[in-house]
Design a protein around this motif. Structure first.
Motif, PDB file in Angstrom:
ATOM      1  N   GLY A 114     -11.075   0.336  11.826  1.00  0.00           N
ATOM      2  CA  GLY A 114     -10.241   0.788  12.944  1.00  0.00           C
ATOM      3  C   GLY A 114      -8.769   0.544  12.753  1.00  0.00           C
ATOM      4  O   GLY A 114      -7.942   1.133  13.459  1.00  0.00           O
ATOM      5  N   ASP A 115      -8.412  -0.312  11.794  1.00  0.00           N
ATOM      6  CA  ASP A 115      -6.999  -0.545  11.513  1.00  0.00           C
ATOM      7  C   ASP A 115      -6.407   0.648  10.769  1.00  0.00           C
ATOM      8  O   ASP A 115      -7.086   1.320   9.988  1.00  0.00           O
ATOM      9  N   GLU A 116      -5.124   0.874  10.988  1.00  0.00           N
ATOM     10  CA  GLU A 116      -4.432   1.998  10.373  1.00  0.00           C
ATOM     11  C   GLU A 116      -3.380   1.510   9.381  1.00  0.00           C
ATOM     12  O   GLU A 116      -2.719   0.489   9.606  1.00  0.00           O
ATOM     13  N   VAL A 117      -3.245   2.267   8.289  1.00  0.00           N
ATOM     14  CA  VAL A 117      -2.246   1.982   7.262  1.00  0.00           C
ATOM     15  C   VAL A 117      -1.427   3.242   7.060  1.00  0.00           C
ATOM     16  O   VAL A 117      -1.977   4.326   6.840  1.00  0.00           O
ATOM     17  N   LEU A 118      -0.109   3.126   7.135  1.00  0.00           N
ATOM     18  CA  LEU A 118       0.779   4.274   6.988  1.00  0.00           C
ATOM     19  C   LEU A 118       1.035   4.544   5.505  1.00  0.00           C
ATOM     20  O   LEU A 118       1.351   3.623   4.745  1.00  0.00           O
ATOM     21  N   VAL A 119       0.884   5.819   5.114  1.00  0.00           N
ATOM     22  CA  VAL A 119       1.092   6.219   3.723  1.00  0.00           C
ATOM     23  C   VAL A 119       2.020   7.429   3.693  1.00  0.00           C
ATOM     24  O   VAL A 119       2.133   8.169   4.666  1.00  0.00           O
ATOM     25  N   ALA A 120       2.678   7.627   2.564  1.00  0.00           N
ATOM     26  CA  ALA A 120       3.676   8.684   2.440  1.00  0.00           C
ATOM     27  C   ALA A 120       3.043  10.065   2.356  1.00  0.00           C
ATOM     28  O   ALA A 120       1.987  10.255   1.752  1.00  0.00           O
ATOM     29  N   LEU A 121       3.718  11.034   2.964  1.00  0.00           N
ATOM     30  CA  LEU A 121       3.351  12.447   2.884  1.00  0.00           C
ATOM     31  C   LEU A 121       4.577  13.243   2.458  1.00  0.00           C
ATOM     32  O   LEU A 121       5.567  13.275   3.198  1.00  0.00           O
ATOM     33  N   PRO A 122       4.592  13.884   1.267  1.00  0.00           N
ATOM     34  CA  PRO A 122       3.521  13.865   0.272  1.00  0.00           C
ATOM     35  C   PRO A 122       3.420  12.523  -0.440  1.00  0.00           C
ATOM     36  O   PRO A 122       4.387  11.767  -0.471  1.00  0.00           O
ATOM     37  N   GLY A 123       2.250  12.273  -0.993  1.00  0.00           N
ATOM     38  CA  GLY A 123       2.056  11.004  -1.667  1.00  0.00           C
ATOM     39  C   GLY A 123       0.845  11.016  -2.563  1.00  0.00           C
ATOM     40  O   GLY A 123       0.034  11.941  -2.546  1.00  0.00           O
ATOM     41  N   TRP A 124       0.722   9.978  -3.356  1.00  0.00           N
ATOM     42  CA  TRP A 124      -0.392   9.819  -4.289  1.00  0.00           C
ATOM     43  C   TRP A 124      -1.699   9.672  -3.509  1.00  0.00           C
ATOM     44  O   TRP A 124      -1.791   8.832  -2.609  1.00  0.00           O
ATOM     45  N   PRO A 125      -2.723  10.472  -3.820  1.00  0.00           N
ATOM     46  CA  PRO A 125      -3.971  10.392  -3.055  1.00  0.00           C
ATOM     47  C   PRO A 125      -4.675   9.048  -3.183  1.00  0.00           C
ATOM     48  O   PRO A 125      -5.453   8.666  -2.304  1.00  0.00           O
ATOM     49  N   GLY A 126      -4.382   8.310  -4.253  1.00  0.00           N
ATOM     50  CA  GLY A 126      -5.001   7.001  -4.408  1.00  0.00           C
ATOM     51  C   GLY A 126      -4.679   6.039  -3.282  1.00  0.00           C
ATOM     52  O   GLY A 126      -5.496   5.156  -2.966  1.00  0.00           O
ATOM     53  N   HIS A 127      -3.510   6.178  -2.664  1.00  0.00           N
ATOM     54  CA  HIS A 127      -3.180   5.296  -1.548  1.00  0.00           C
ATOM     55  C   HIS A 127      -4.097   5.562  -0.359  1.00  0.00           C
ATOM     56  O   HIS A 127      -4.598   4.630   0.279  1.00  0.00           O
ATOM     57  N   THR A 128      -4.330   6.822  -0.061  1.00  0.00           N
ATOM     58  CA  THR A 128      -5.252   7.161   1.021  1.00  0.00           C
ATOM     59  C   THR A 128      -6.667   6.694   0.689  1.00  0.00           C
ATOM     60  O   THR A 128      -7.374   6.128   1.533  1.00  0.00           O
ATOM     61  N   GLU A 129      -7.075   6.936  -0.544  1.00  0.00           N
ATOM     62  CA  GLU A 129      -8.436   6.601  -0.956  1.00  0.00           C
ATOM     63  C   GLU A 129      -8.702   5.100  -0.882  1.00  0.00           C
ATOM     64  O   GLU A 129      -9.784   4.668  -0.466  1.00  0.00           O
ATOM     65  N   VAL A 130      -7.736   4.287  -1.296  1.00  0.00           N
ATOM     66  CA  VAL A 130      -7.972   2.847  -1.311  1.00  0.00           C
ATOM     67  C   VAL A 130      -8.002   2.284   0.107  1.00  0.00           C
ATOM     68  O   VAL A 130      -8.744   1.333   0.392  1.00  0.00           O
ATOM     69  N   VAL A 131      -7.235   2.880   1.019  1.00  0.00           N
ATOM     70  CA  VAL A 131      -7.312   2.464   2.422  1.00  0.00           C
ATOM     71  C   VAL A 131      -8.707   2.767   2.964  1.00  0.00           C
ATOM     72  O   VAL A 131      -9.339   1.932   3.635  1.00  0.00           O
ATOM     73  N   THR A 132      -9.213   3.952   2.667  1.00  0.00           N
ATOM     74  CA  THR A 132     -10.551   4.328   3.110  1.00  0.00           C
ATOM     75  C   THR A 132     -11.605   3.408   2.506  1.00  0.00           C
ATOM     76  O   THR A 132     -12.535   2.970   3.194  1.00  0.00           O
TER      77      THR A 132
END
Length: 397
Positions: free
Chosen positions: A110-128
């Motif tokens: 439920g916690d949220e992490v802000l990532v850059a858009l556009p950005g490296w997909p690995g950042h989104t993936e590792v948060v997930t």
């Protein structure tokens, strides 16, 4: 049972390029997120010596080799004027693993992490992967975070922000003034900053500053992630690290102990040798600066392509939206698929980074490869060429 996570879309490009090579095609790839160069002889010889050392044949410390942690701590201290010690460092299986180790400590479901858009997909993936929710934050025209955009996306569930400077795929460097404003915002709202410094050696404008050099007051709410992959051409060796407050390090150490036991000792010895070699990163940065200028000039000479000069990193990130309209393509994935099939040239479509209408082009290759790639691109996109409707590339959207 949770739904399976999507694989990194960049891998789809690599897989198709490899399939063409297996069929005998001479494929040039500017799609890889790694240097083309081999790891330096100094590092390889250190690894060979380590293999021959019986002490390296046994279990090691879960936190990592003390000598490696000490040299990492010294390097980070030099960039921040803060005193980091070996006990503040956890060695990981590459920077991606280091990001995961940090996030599995800092966030809960439920916690949220802000990532850059556009950005490296690995950042989104590792948060997930760590059980959180990645929230994309639109960057400005220079591909940098603004406090206004961060605040717009902040909610009561926002726990952290991942900041990468220089960034991937944009090459954007956050100057000191930007970092200072972001630091004050994060401190005001009690938000952690995870500083992904993997491209720090490749700053072509002289504007790079480490976050904690600019905002040392954030030491207790910052995780610094790094590794030898990019600046020492060691992507396959899988050595990264995180520097963080002691409770984060304790959690990361426990996670490593309970899962992988420790990072391979031989690879850590190789990384120790790499960090003692300052010439290799300096030479690479000089070569990349020259190749950056070449690829940007050549891309901008092609009708329909507008390529900004990246501040740092290893990638050009041109806008190809005008080219798509002129040729009748509906997406940059169409263009990337057509280039791979027609010119045997691999690039990454912008959809992989949530940036439709752009492509990512890596210039961390040797001169001959880059010149040949440019010739193929120029020939394929010459006005006399008629671009047929391209097949869709398998890219997650």
């Amino acid at each position: 049972m949770t739904a399976p996570m999507a694989d990194n879309p960049i891998f789809a490009v690599a897989a198709k390029a490899q399939a063409l090579r297996a069929q005998g095609a001479n494929v040039i790839t500017l799609a890889a997120g790694e240097p083309q160069a081999a790891t330096s002889t100094v590092v390889v010889e250190a690894a060979v010596d380590a293999v021959r050392d019986p002490a390296m044949h046994h279990y090691g410390a879960a936190q990592g080799d003390p000598a490696l942690r000490a040299i990492v701590a010294d390097a980070i201290s030099g960039n921040t004027h803060l005193a980091w010690e070996a006990e503040d460092i956890q060695i990981a299986l590459g920077a991606k693993h280091a990001l995961f180790l940090a996030l599995q400590t800092l966030i809960e479901a439920g916690d949220e992490v802000l990532v850059a858009l556009p950005g490296w997909p690995g950042h989104t993936e590792v948060v997930t992967a760590a059980g959180g929710t990645a929230v994309p934050v639109a960057t400005d025209e220079g591909f940098r975070f603004s406090v206004q955009a961060l605040e717009h996306c902040r909610t009561s569930h926002t726990r952290a922000v991942i900041l990468s400077s220089p960034g991937n795929p944009t090459g954007a460097v956050h100057p000191a003034a930007h970092l200072r404003r972001i630091a004050h915002w994060a401190q005001r709202h009690g938000i952690w900053i995870i500083s992904d410094d993997i491209y720090r050696a490749f700053d072509y404008t002289g504007t790079y500053q480490s976050l904690l050099r600019v905002a040392p007051q954030l030491r207790d709410r910052t995780v610094v992630v790094g590794g030898v992959s990019k600046e020492h051409a060691m992507t396959g060796w899988r050595i990264g690290w995180l520097a963080a407050p002691q409770d984060v390090i304790a959690s990361a150490r426990l996670h490593v102990s309970r899962t992988i036991t420790h990072v391979p000792t031989v690879n850590q010895r190789a990384a120790l040798a790499a960090l003692g070699d300052t010439a290799t990163p300096a030479r690479a940065a000089s070569d990349y600066r020259r190749r950056r200028a070449l690829i940007v000039e050549e891309l901008n000479a092609i009708d329909g392509i507008d390529c900004p000069l990246p501040d740092g990193g290893m990638f050009a990130f041109p806008d190809v939206s005008a080219l798509l309209r002129d040729r009748g393509w509906t997406s940059s994935a169409d263009l990337a698929a057509w280039l791979l099939d027609t010119a045997h040239l691999a690039v990454v479509p912008g959809e992989a980074f949530n940036a439709p209408g752009r492509i990512r082009v890596c210039f961390a290759v040797d001169d001959d490869t880059l010149i040949t790639a440019i010739e193929r691109l120029r020939t394929a996109l010459a006005p006399t060429q008629h671009a047929m409707t391209a097949p869709q590339m398998e890219v997650a959207r």
